[in-house]
Motif scaffolding. Structure first.
Motif, mmCIF file in Angstrom:
data_model
loop_
_atom_site.group_PDB
_atom_site.id
_atom_site.type_symbol
_atom_site.label_atom_id
_atom_site.label_comp_id
_atom_site.label_asym_id
_atom_site.label_seq_id
_atom_site.Cartn_x
_atom_site.Cartn_y
_atom_site.Cartn_z
ATOM 1 N N MET A 119 15.850 -1.634 -25.501
ATOM 2 C CA MET A 119 15.088 -2.875 -25.609
ATOM 3 C C MET A 119 15.328 -3.543 -26.959
ATOM 4 O O MET A 119 15.476 -4.760 -27.047
ATOM 5 C CB MET A 119 13.602 -2.582 -25.403
ATOM 6 N N VAL A 120 15.382 -2.751 -28.032
ATOM 7 C CA VAL A 120 15.656 -3.312 -29.359
ATOM 8 C C VAL A 120 17.034 -3.958 -29.379
ATOM 9 O O VAL A 120 17.222 -5.052 -29.928
ATOM 10 C CB VAL A 120 15.548 -2.215 -30.435
ATOM 11 N N LEU A 121 18.001 -3.295 -28.771
ATOM 12 C CA LEU A 121 19.349 -3.844 -28.722
ATOM 13 C C LEU A 121 19.375 -5.162 -27.962
ATOM 14 O O LEU A 121 20.013 -6.137 -28.380
ATOM 15 C CB LEU A 121 20.284 -2.830 -28.063
ATOM 16 N N ALA A 122 18.652 -5.230 -26.847
ATOM 17 C CA ALA A 122 18.613 -6.454 -26.052
ATOM 18 C C ALA A 122 17.904 -7.577 -26.796
ATOM 19 O O ALA A 122 18.364 -8.726 -26.811
ATOM 20 C CB ALA A 122 17.925 -6.196 -24.711
ATOM 21 N N MET A 123 16.764 -7.266 -27.442
ATOM 22 C CA MET A 123 16.033 -8.300 -28.173
ATOM 23 C C MET A 123 16.796 -8.764 -29.409
ATOM 24 O O MET A 123 16.540 -9.844 -29.933
ATOM 25 C CB MET A 123 14.659 -7.785 -28.580
ATOM 26 N N GLY A 124 17.749 -7.956 -29.855
ATOM 27 C CA GLY A 124 18.631 -8.377 -30.942
ATOM 28 C C GLY A 124 19.801 -9.205 -30.452
ATOM 29 O O GLY A 124 20.669 -9.571 -31.246
ATOM 30 N N PRO A 163 23.334 3.486 -28.293
ATOM 31 C CA PRO A 163 22.587 2.347 -28.824
ATOM 32 C C PRO A 163 21.827 2.667 -30.107
ATOM 33 O O PRO A 163 21.582 1.767 -30.920
ATOM 34 C CB PRO A 163 21.626 1.978 -27.686
ATOM 35 N N LEU A 164 21.463 3.930 -30.308
ATOM 36 C CA LEU A 164 20.802 4.295 -31.554
ATOM 37 C C LEU A 164 21.716 4.008 -32.747
ATOM 38 O O LEU A 164 21.273 3.445 -33.768
ATOM 39 C CB LEU A 164 20.428 5.781 -31.520
ATOM 40 N N ALA A 165 22.982 4.374 -32.630
ATOM 41 C CA ALA A 165 23.938 4.065 -33.699
ATOM 42 C C ALA A 165 24.164 2.566 -33.824
ATOM 43 O O ALA A 165 24.311 2.034 -34.937
ATOM 44 C CB ALA A 165 25.263 4.788 -33.420
ATOM 45 N N GLN A 166 24.161 1.866 -32.709
ATOM 46 C CA GLN A 166 24.424 0.424 -32.739
ATOM 47 C C GLN A 166 23.301 -0.364 -33.389
ATOM 48 O O GLN A 166 23.558 -1.286 -34.168
ATOM 49 C CB GLN A 166 24.672 -0.064 -31.313
ATOM 50 N N VAL A 167 22.053 -0.041 -33.075
ATOM 51 C CA VAL A 167 20.958 -0.797 -33.694
ATOM 52 C C VAL A 167 20.866 -0.485 -35.180
ATOM 53 O O VAL A 167 20.460 -1.336 -35.979
ATOM 54 C CB VAL A 167 19.599 -0.525 -33.002
ATOM 55 N N ARG A 168 21.242 0.709 -35.564
ATOM 56 C CA ARG A 168 21.255 1.050 -36.991
ATOM 57 C C ARG A 168 22.274 0.211 -37.732
ATOM 58 O O ARG A 168 22.016 -0.259 -38.850
ATOM 59 C CB ARG A 168 21.563 2.539 -37.151
ATOM 60 N N ARG A 169 23.423 -0.013 -37.106
ATOM 61 C CA ARG A 169 24.488 -0.753 -37.783
ATOM 62 C C ARG A 169 24.302 -2.267 -37.683
ATOM 63 O O ARG A 169 24.470 -2.980 -38.670
ATOM 64 C CB ARG A 169 25.843 -0.379 -37.178
#
Length: 491
Positions: A355-360, A408-414
């Protein structure tokens, strides 16, 4: 309520039907859910994201066009796919049911088909209301009313057929789906109310055709990847039942559906917290407030671990007792239950990361992640189900869960510069692991049994939550869906 009702429906179907009939019901519901996911066109996420963003930017004049842009295509698609499901029930049943089970499966699909638009529109309408920060309709209608009516309806038909060995699968399927009708009507009324309130004093002039056309392009450019990703995400949750039915038979599918039933309970916690935080996170990311976005993500993850880890750890250490609730025919599924519970511990501690990735705005990344996870699950399931049955499907799903959370955990961090491991997440994980992991295992080692250990651990957990209520943001959790903001220090 939703979690208890879901378990209740599974118990009624599993305990009052023959194993093959139960497998037919579970497989049919899985197929119906997948078709509904296609009909949504990925719009629910956009229907949260764009109203929240337009409101944050003061573009209230575009809210009406935004709703028409999203809801009309979804309504048309749901009607079309409902008709297709009705006409193609026999060939669809032939894909995942053996020869003897195909007539009953096709009848159940035909019973569900006319109700597909109601199911699809319920989610779309409630998602749109959340874009206006109206979370209460989702809680009241989708988390309380709908599952409650489903439990009552299934219970009623089981009671009527009690002496006859249980109702036919199509009767059970119809009873399960009918509650979508009143809930869809009520969801439409709630959306109308919040939308009317939002545009009562518009701060911007009415949009022209150029603005509306631009919004349409941006809406579906955002929703397009999410449409595919949402179907694949549903496939991760449902296609395993269909694979077990196709490769192992409907009886094996019933066993796997019962073994994995607890997953839906944990997913409800994830969905509820994500839906409450989603519009606020969209506003924070739209305005570039990374600090607030990180606070929201960490708070939501702490809540999720707080609510879900006790369930998954309890099922992990007491799998035979859990399966015994549904009947002796299902006790052999303990290894599958333990595998899935371990996977969900990992998924939960990553938080609502997709969800964080999508809202970003990274819906394409979301699509890539879910595609990779689904490919992993199908490949492993095809290899292992013929040999291991339900356990093979569980291993496949566990591998997919790992891919779909760690990537996605690595992606939202970056990309978004946030992570879920705040003070609340750490405190919740430590409390749950101690009370629902260490204590029950120690009880087993001392001869007291897992259930006694879970009871003692539950008492300790309540005390621990109270002691660490500040780190866990407990006050905000207890008012979830009512408070407009979350205030919490970063860690």
């Amino acid at each position: 309520m939703a979690a208890a009702a879901g378990v209740g429906v599974t118990w009624l179907v599993a305990s009052r039907s023959e194993v093959t009939a139960a497998g037919t019901f579970f497989a049919t519901v899985a197929a119906f859910t997948l078709v509904a996911g296609v009909a949504r066109l990925g719009a629910p996420t956009s229907l949260v994201y764009w109203p929240a963003r337009l409101r944050a930017e003061g573009q209230h004049g575009l809210l009406g066009p935004c709703l028409r842009i999203g809801l009309v295509p979804v309504a048309v698609a749901s009607v079309a796919l409902g008709g297709l499901l009705l006409l193609a029930a026999d060939p669809i049943a032939a894909v995942f049911a053996d020869h003897d089970g195909r007539p009953a499966t096709a009848d159940a699909l035909r019973a569900l088909a006319p109700l597909l638009p109601a199911a699809v529109l319920t989610e779309a309408l409630l998602a749109t209301a959340r874009g206006y920060r109206a979370v209460r309709p989702t809680i009241m209608l989708d988390r309380l009313l709908r599952p409650g009516l489903q439990l009552l309806a299934v219970g009623a038909v089981v009671g009527l057929w009690w002496a006859a060995g249980g109702p036919a699968p199509w009767v059970l399927a119809l009873a399960w789906a009918v509650p979508y009708l009143p809930v869809a009507v009520l969801a439409g009324r709630q959306l109308r109310r919040v939308h009317t309130s939002a545009i009562a004093n518009p701060t911007a002039p009415p949009p022209d055709q150029t603005q509306t056309a631009r919004l349409r392009r941006r809406f579906w450019r955002f929703a397009g990847p999410r449409a595919v990703a949402s179907v694949l995400q549903l496939a991760l949750q449902r296609v395993d039942v269909l694979l077990v039915a196709a490769l192992g038979g409907l009886a094996a599918a019933a066993g796997y559906a019962v073994a994995s039933r607890f997953l839906a309970v944990g997913q409800l916690a994830n969905q509820g917290i994500s839906q409450a935080v989603q519009p606020r996170l969209a506003e924070a990311l739209a305005t570039g407030d990374t600090d607030r976005a990180r606070d929201l993500f960490q708070t939501a993850t702490g809540w999720l671990v707080l609510l879900a880890w006790p369930l998954h750890l309890s099922v992990l250490v007491a799998a035979p007792a859990y399966l015994g609730l549904f009947g002796d025919a299902y006790r052999d599924g303990a290894p599958a239950v333990m595998t899935l519970a371990a996977a969900m511990l990992l998924a939960t501690v990553c938080g609502p990361v997709d969800m964080v990735l999508a809202m970003g705005g990274r819906t394409r990344w979301n699509l890539i992640n879910v595609s990779a996870a689904l490919a992993v699950m199908v490949l492993i399931s095809l290899l292992l189900i013929p040999r291991l049955g339900a356990l093979g499907a569980a291993v496949g799903l566990a591998a997919a869960v790992a891919v779909n959370n760690l990537a996605p955990l690595a992606q939202v961090r970056r990309a978004v510069r946030v992570h879920p491991f705040g003070a609340g997440t750490r405190a919740a994980a430590a409390l749950a692991a101690g009370c629902f992991g260490v204590v029950p295992l120690a009880s087993v080692a001392l001869g007291g049994g897992a259930l006694a250990g879970l009871a003692v651990g539950g008492l300790g957990y309540g005390a621990g939550v109270w002691m660490f209520r500040r780190q866990l943001a407990w006050r905000e959790l207890t008012t979830l869906g009512r408070r407009p903001t979350i205030t919490r220090g970063r860690s």
